[in-house]
Design a protein around this motif. Sequence first.
Motif, PDB file in Angstrom:
ATOM      1  N   ARG A  53       0.826  -1.214   0.000  1.00 40.28           N
ATOM      2  CA  ARG A  53       0.000   0.000   0.000  1.00 40.28           C
ATOM      3  C   ARG A  53       0.856   1.258   0.000  1.00 40.28           C
ATOM      4  N   GLY A  54       2.012   1.187   0.591  1.00 41.26           N
ATOM      5  CA  GLY A  54       2.871   2.359   0.659  1.00 41.26           C
ATOM      6  C   GLY A  54       3.869   2.479  -0.474  1.00 41.26           C
ATOM      7  N   ALA A  55       3.796   1.569  -1.426  1.00 38.68           N
ATOM      8  CA  ALA A  55       4.746   1.581  -2.542  1.00 38.68           C
ATOM      9  C   ALA A  55       4.226   2.440  -3.685  1.00 38.68           C
ATOM     10  N   PRO A  56       5.124   2.991  -4.502  1.00 37.87           N
ATOM     11  CA  PRO A  56       4.667   3.640  -5.734  1.00 37.87           C
ATOM     12  C   PRO A  56       4.217   2.580  -6.730  1.00 37.87           C
ATOM     13  N   ILE A  57       2.969   2.637  -7.139  1.00 34.94           N
ATOM     14  CA  ILE A  57       2.422   1.668  -8.099  1.00 34.94           C
ATOM     15  C   ILE A  57       1.821   2.449  -9.254  1.00 34.94           C
ATOM     16  N   SER A  58       2.449   2.326 -10.409  1.00 33.47           N
ATOM     17  CA  SER A  58       1.990   2.995 -11.625  1.00 33.47           C
ATOM     18  C   SER A  58       1.948   1.941 -12.731  1.00 33.47           C
ATOM     19  N   VAL A  59       0.750   1.618 -13.176  1.00 33.37           N
ATOM     20  CA  VAL A  59       0.512   0.454 -14.022  1.00 33.37           C
ATOM     21  C   VAL A  59       0.300   0.874 -15.474  1.00 33.37           C
ATOM     22  N   TYR A  60       0.965   0.183 -16.373  1.00 38.01           N
ATOM     23  CA  TYR A  60       0.787   0.378 -17.819  1.00 38.01           C
ATOM     24  C   TYR A  60      -0.051  -0.776 -18.331  1.00 38.01           C
ATOM     25  N   GLU A  61      -1.296  -0.504 -18.724  1.00 37.02           N
ATOM     26  CA  GLU A  61      -2.198  -1.552 -19.190  1.00 37.02           C
ATOM     27  C   GLU A  61      -1.966  -1.797 -20.677  1.00 37.02           C
ATOM     28  N   VAL A  62      -1.865  -3.074 -21.051  1.00 37.15           N
ATOM     29  CA  VAL A  62      -1.448  -3.440 -22.402  1.00 37.15           C
ATOM     30  C   VAL A  62      -2.357  -4.509 -22.988  1.00 37.15           C
TER      31      VAL A  62
END
Length: 732
Positions: free
Chosen positions: A243-252
């Motif tokens: 929860r505290g991590a940077p999560i930036s998702v690229y949907e493909v």
Amino acid sequence: MTSNTPAFPPLDALNKLAAARHGDPFSVLGRHMHEDTPHLTVLHPDAAAITVLVGDDEIDLPRHPEVGCIFTGPVPDGPYRLRGTGRNGAIWEFEDPYAFGPVIGEMDEYLLGEGTHQRIWQVLGAHPCHHDGSRGVHFAVWAPNAQRVSVVGEFNQWDGRTHPMRLRGATGVWEIFIPGLGEGEIYKYELLSRDGTVLPLKADPVGFGSQHPPENASVVRDISGYGWRDGEWMAERAGHNARGAPISVYEVHLGSWRRVASEGNRALSYKEAAEQLVAYVADMGFTHIELMPVSEYPFDGSWGYQPVGLFAPTIRHGPPHEFRDLIDAAHAAGLGVLIDWVPGHFPTDAHGLGRFDGTALYEHADPREGFHQDWNTLIYNFGRTEVANFLISNALYWLEEYHVDGLRVDAVASMLYRDYSRKDGEWVPNVHGGRENLEAISMLQRTNTITYGAQPGIMTVAEESTSFPAVSRPVDGGGLGFGYKWNMGWMNDTLSYMAKDPLYRRYDHHKMTFGIHYAFSENFILPISHDEVVHGKGSMLGKMPGTEWEKFANLRAYYGFMWGHPGKKLLFMGCEFGQPEEWNHAAQLNWDAAARPEHAGIARLVRDLNTTYRARPALHMADCDPEGFAWIEANDADTSVYAWVRRGDAGTDPVVVLCNFTPVERSGYTVGLPHAGRWCEILNTDAAIYGGGDRGNMGAVTAIDSPHHGQPASAAVVIPPLSVVFLAPDND
């Protein structure tokens, strides 16, 4: 008058075998004792003669006088092989499948019968293996209401008489070991229903491979023995998914990200994606790749959301080990991989799960429970223990066998409510008379409990579009147990605001602030997914109002707003460079447009937003906690200005986010700041490198001890037109 018909085996049994209507072929075929003499019975429709090889002996097995495809007679004891002679004179040797005992062990049989075998793929499906000293393939399939099940394929001319299977008691599982087969064999199951109907040939529900569409048979794939090199990633991935991590998702969508024009415009292979896609996503600063469904599916236009082979990575991009190559490469590059998982429905294709054994086995019999009107698909019977276990085991399969880091669960809302998209009278209430699908809720809770327990460090994500409570809260606290939930409300509200002419945005000012009222009720991901750029919705760039320059400025500002807002991030491919057209699954992204300066500027902004988001704990540590956010200015509707502060833990610097959603520069705008001193402009969406006008604060502002906006200090700032500015303390 004496009959010449042999008394053993019984003629009735042989006739049933020849008609492919015998439910217990192992009781007749193979070697059996009769009056203290071993007798062998072989069914082979294409043989003119069968010779039994026992030691040095060669015994011609007599053809049955009344059942011409069956050869039977006494033979010596001991190991044997068979030699067939075809009608064209061809000769071949083979081992008799009916000489082999069961493969499935007692514990597996018990768990299968109980419906609690969490790793059914280790037992069901088609497995190349050694059994009783021979190499071959073990086939096993669940079909409890079938009278007879046979494996058919090119190896037996698709003849259901040749390899009927053994029923394993009350489990409803049929199995057979066929020696001599191996990797690459094409097969299906032929089933005889309870009423005696031969059903359409069925693909293997637990098959690990498939033919290239539009062909749809299963293919034997050996999924064992891959040499993973991602031990370091697997040991550390819990931190990447926290929860505290940077999560930036690229949907493909793998089929349309990039294509190979020189080879018929084909899609990339998994191995090519392991190089090209992984390098691109890493360079763009994303932390995770999310793949739209990779489970085998027959129709390209479903984008994978109507899967038939839940255990088979689609052959469109390569075999299973090459899919593992993609995952392994992503992990080596520091990227997590999520896959879309579709337990909410399945298609009605004849070779699929629908009425698999002649009954509504995987689905409900009542269409009010078992049919999706929106998608013309079938709905799993989540209350059936074996079906729920099939789905839960499938979720665990992708996590264990392919090292995927998480599952994004599609269409959760359609699973949670029995009246989803239905009128009165078109749905069946639950046992309490309510609309909630209690069985689906239980299945989702068990899925999350089991997967998180078996694979610590993974994440599950719900695409849930309603206000169903506690979706991303622990099961033991009454929640569904997901790690994260897509924030569909935030997406709808903010895109509605951005679509308006800036002159009228003041009247919808609350649409950009409303999301904070519930932002911390769940662990949210802010999704700009494929659903927002298809079916006439236009591209992200096309949603923006104004002149061409204003469209780009609006899109840059929106991305700045999104990355500054609490919540993890998700962006669909092509949106990162502002593709001008909406997404087309049948063609690659518009990479020509991506090379143009204004589009390259959008891409550079997204890269810098990802870099800033990852580098600044204040922007990600408390994405899911109210302590990490405070409004500075939420009510200045007349100027369409918003300001807030993001915070991490006590040892990290805050970040202030300033937004201006009008084409009018806000110069000398007084904004409250957390403390006096120099504040650096760490990101400005109007920078020339992004295609903007390069207006701003000359790199920094100085705050004085003059309270404003409820903050102890303040500064006069410039917020460029249609822009977002990030400020952070200068600690040099």
